[in-house]
Motif scaffolding. Structure first.
Motif, PDB file in Angstrom:
ATOM      1  N   GLU A   3       0.833  -1.202   0.000  1.00  0.00           N
ATOM      2  CA  GLU A   3       0.000   0.000   0.000  1.00  0.00           C
ATOM      3  C   GLU A   3       0.870   1.255   0.000  1.00  0.00           C
ATOM      4  O   GLU A   3       0.607   2.212  -0.746  1.00  0.00           O
ATOM      5  CB  GLU A   3      -0.927   0.013   1.224  1.00  0.00           C
ATOM      6  N   THR A   4       1.908   1.246   0.830  1.00  0.00           N
ATOM      7  CA  THR A   4       2.822   2.387   0.878  1.00  0.00           C
ATOM      8  C   THR A   4       3.563   2.537  -0.437  1.00  0.00           C
ATOM      9  O   THR A   4       3.738   3.660  -0.946  1.00  0.00           O
ATOM     10  CB  THR A   4       3.831   2.200   2.032  1.00  0.00           C
ATOM     11  N   LEU A   5       3.983   1.437  -1.021  1.00  0.00           N
ATOM     12  CA  LEU A   5       4.682   1.480  -2.302  1.00  0.00           C
ATOM     13  C   LEU A   5       3.798   2.082  -3.391  1.00  0.00           C
ATOM     14  O   LEU A   5       4.243   2.925  -4.181  1.00  0.00           O
ATOM     15  CB  LEU A   5       5.119   0.070  -2.700  1.00  0.00           C
ATOM     16  N   ALA A   6       2.522   1.669  -3.432  1.00  0.00           N
ATOM     17  CA  ALA A   6       1.601   2.197  -4.436  1.00  0.00           C
ATOM     18  C   ALA A   6       1.400   3.699  -4.262  1.00  0.00           C
ATOM     19  O   ALA A   6       1.383   4.455  -5.239  1.00  0.00           O
ATOM     20  CB  ALA A   6       0.261   1.468  -4.351  1.00  0.00           C
ATOM     21  N   ALA A   7       1.259   4.146  -3.017  1.00  0.00           N
ATOM     22  CA  ALA A   7       1.051   5.571  -2.751  1.00  0.00           C
ATOM     23  C   ALA A   7       2.279   6.391  -3.137  1.00  0.00           C
ATOM     24  O   ALA A   7       2.167   7.451  -3.765  1.00  0.00           O
ATOM     25  CB  ALA A   7       0.712   5.776  -1.275  1.00  0.00           C
ATOM     26  N   LEU A   8       3.461   5.911  -2.776  1.00  0.00           N
ATOM     27  CA  LEU A   8       4.698   6.639  -3.099  1.00  0.00           C
ATOM     28  C   LEU A   8       4.941   6.666  -4.605  1.00  0.00           C
ATOM     29  O   LEU A   8       5.391   7.684  -5.154  1.00  0.00           O
ATOM     30  CB  LEU A   8       5.890   5.988  -2.384  1.00  0.00           C
ATOM     31  N   LEU A   9       4.652   5.570  -5.271  1.00  0.00           N
ATOM     32  CA  LEU A   9       4.829   5.507  -6.719  1.00  0.00           C
ATOM     33  C   LEU A   9       3.866   6.461  -7.422  1.00  0.00           C
ATOM     34  O   LEU A   9       4.251   7.161  -8.374  1.00  0.00           O
ATOM     35  CB  LEU A   9       4.606   4.074  -7.205  1.00  0.00           C
ATOM     36  N   PHE A  10       2.633   6.505  -6.954  1.00  0.00           N
ATOM     37  CA  PHE A  10       1.650   7.420  -7.531  1.00  0.00           C
ATOM     38  C   PHE A  10       2.086   8.870  -7.341  1.00  0.00           C
ATOM     39  O   PHE A  10       1.990   9.695  -8.262  1.00  0.00           O
ATOM     40  CB  PHE A  10       0.291   7.180  -6.878  1.00  0.00           C
ATOM     41  N   ALA A  11       2.582   9.185  -6.142  1.00  0.00           N
ATOM     42  CA  ALA A  11       3.058  10.540  -5.861  1.00  0.00           C
ATOM     43  C   ALA A  11       4.206  10.909  -6.798  1.00  0.00           C
ATOM     44  O   ALA A  11       4.255  12.029  -7.332  1.00  0.00           O
ATOM     45  CB  ALA A  11       3.507  10.643  -4.402  1.00  0.00           C
ATOM     46  N   HIS A  12       5.125   9.981  -7.007  1.00  0.00           N
ATOM     47  CA  HIS A  12       6.267  10.258  -7.889  1.00  0.00           C
ATOM     48  C   HIS A  12       5.823  10.525  -9.322  1.00  0.00           C
ATOM     49  O   HIS A  12       6.297  11.478  -9.957  1.00  0.00           O
ATOM     50  CB  HIS A  12       7.246   9.087  -7.863  1.00  0.00           C
ATOM     51  N   THR A  13       4.929   9.699  -9.838  1.00  0.00           N
ATOM     52  CA  THR A  13       4.501   9.883 -11.227  1.00  0.00           C
ATOM     53  C   THR A  13       3.738  11.194 -11.402  1.00  0.00           C
ATOM     54  O   THR A  13       3.881  11.868 -12.429  1.00  0.00           O
ATOM     55  CB  THR A  13       3.633   8.702 -11.697  1.00  0.00           C
ATOM     56  N   LEU A  14       2.944  11.574 -10.414  1.00  0.00           N
ATOM     57  CA  LEU A  14       2.240  12.852 -10.488  1.00  0.00           C
ATOM     58  C   LEU A  14       3.238  14.011 -10.489  1.00  0.00           C
ATOM     59  O   LEU A  14       3.121  14.951 -11.281  1.00  0.00           O
ATOM     60  CB  LEU A  14       1.280  13.005  -9.306  1.00  0.00           C
ATOM     61  N   ALA A  15       4.208  13.943  -9.592  1.00  0.00           N
ATOM     62  CA  ALA A  15       5.166  15.044  -9.454  1.00  0.00           C
ATOM     63  C   ALA A  15       6.049  15.206 -10.680  1.00  0.00           C
ATOM     64  O   ALA A  15       6.338  16.331 -11.106  1.00  0.00           O
ATOM     65  CB  ALA A  15       6.031  14.813  -8.212  1.00  0.00           C
ATOM     66  N   ASP A  16       6.468  14.095 -11.266  1.00  0.00           N
ATOM     67  CA  ASP A  16       7.420  14.174 -12.385  1.00  0.00           C
ATOM     68  C   ASP A  16       6.763  14.287 -13.752  1.00  0.00           C
ATOM     69  O   ASP A  16       7.338  14.902 -14.662  1.00  0.00           O
ATOM     70  CB  ASP A  16       8.342  12.946 -12.368  1.00  0.00           C
ATOM     71  N   PHE A  17       5.565  13.702 -13.922  1.00  0.00           N
ATOM     72  CA  PHE A  17       5.000  13.618 -15.267  1.00  0.00           C
ATOM     73  C   PHE A  17       3.636  14.290 -15.443  1.00  0.00           C
ATOM     74  O   PHE A  17       3.118  14.314 -16.557  1.00  0.00           O
ATOM     75  CB  PHE A  17       4.889  12.150 -15.684  1.00  0.00           C
ATOM     76  N   VAL A  18       3.068  14.827 -14.379  1.00  0.00           N
ATOM     77  CA  VAL A  18       1.786  15.516 -14.498  1.00  0.00           C
ATOM     78  C   VAL A  18       1.906  16.976 -14.053  1.00  0.00           C
ATOM     79  O   VAL A  18       1.547  17.892 -14.796  1.00  0.00           O
ATOM     80  CB  VAL A  18       0.687  14.800 -13.680  1.00  0.00           C
TER      81      VAL A  18
END
Length: 241
Positions: A3-18
């Motif tokens: 769950e933590t991995l999914a949340a951190l990964l989502f945060a990273h993709t939003l920050a870098d690519f959105v």
């Protein structure tokens, strides 16, 4: 931990690519641009995890340090992959270090949220991140094409086609229909055949770009399935074996 991995990964993709703007990318050698991107990174980490843990500040600092170093090297596929590799390694390390980050946060009671975040992260990586990776890969080949070949293409058409095809492949993998990818390859080959059959350089360019784009989407699709398999089922996708 998933769950933590999914949340951190989502945060990273939003920050870098959105949420990362062109201005931030251009000005990362200066403190204003780097700090602006760092603020976005921290905000997305807090929003995705529902936590104010000090570890998120350290994660942001590492992200900024990595980006500051990348801003001083020549842009290209190797730099892009190395940068993203470091970011993803940091995401995995933090998830292992503090596996309960999500479960102790504001969104702990929403069991479907990590799965939705995993889906969102996978979709962004397959489409937006894939566009940057394929663009860097193809840039040296594009420079060797005759000017006539470049002029015949609609402005931005290649980028849109790439986004659509990677998005479709990602969806087919998640829906348990990998055979549809073969049909997509066949359809694209038929549509492209008339335009490239008499131009060897252009045909090779199209083949390289297509195979790379498909491979990226397949890799991200199956990686997303693996993460979803470790999370509570959403009930909207076929069960993973």
């Amino acid at each position: 931990m998933p769950e933590t991995l999914a949340a951190l990964l989502f945060a990273h993709t939003l920050a870098d690519f959105v949420f990362q703007t062109r201005w931030m990318v251009v000005n990362k050698r200066h403190i204003k641009g780097l700090a602006a991107h760092g603020a976005v990174v921290l905000f997305t980490l807090i929003a995705a995890t529902g936590s104010l843990a000090p570890a998120l500040v350290w994660m942001t600092a590492l992200h900024m340090a990595t980006d500051a170093l990348k801003a001083r090297v020549r842009p290209g596929l190797a730099a892009f992959l190395a940068d993203q590799g470091v970011h993803l390694a940091a995401v995995a390390a933090l998830a292992l270090w503090q596996p309960g980050l999500f479960s102790s946060g504001l969104w702990a009671g929403h069991t479907a949220l990590p799965g939705l975040m995993a889906l969102g992260a996978g979709a962004i990586l397959a489409t937006r991140a894939g566009g940057f990776a394929i663009g860097f890969l193809m840039a040296p080949f594009a420079a060797t094409l005759p000017d006539g070949d470049k002029a015949e293409s609609l402005p931005g058409a290649g980028r849109v086609i790439g986004l659509l095809e990677r998005g479709l492949i990602f969806a087919l993998i998640l829906l348990g229909q990998p055979g549809g990818v073969g049909l997509l390859i066949a359809a694209k080959s038929i549509l492209r055949f008339g335009a490239v059959k008499d131009d060897r350089a252009l045909s090779e360019y199209v083949i390289i770009g297509t195979l790379a784009s498909f491979a990226w989407a397949l890799l991200v699709g199956y990686a997303t399935l693996a993460l979803l398999g470790a999370l509570p089922p959403l009930g909207i996708l076929p069960r993973t074996p």
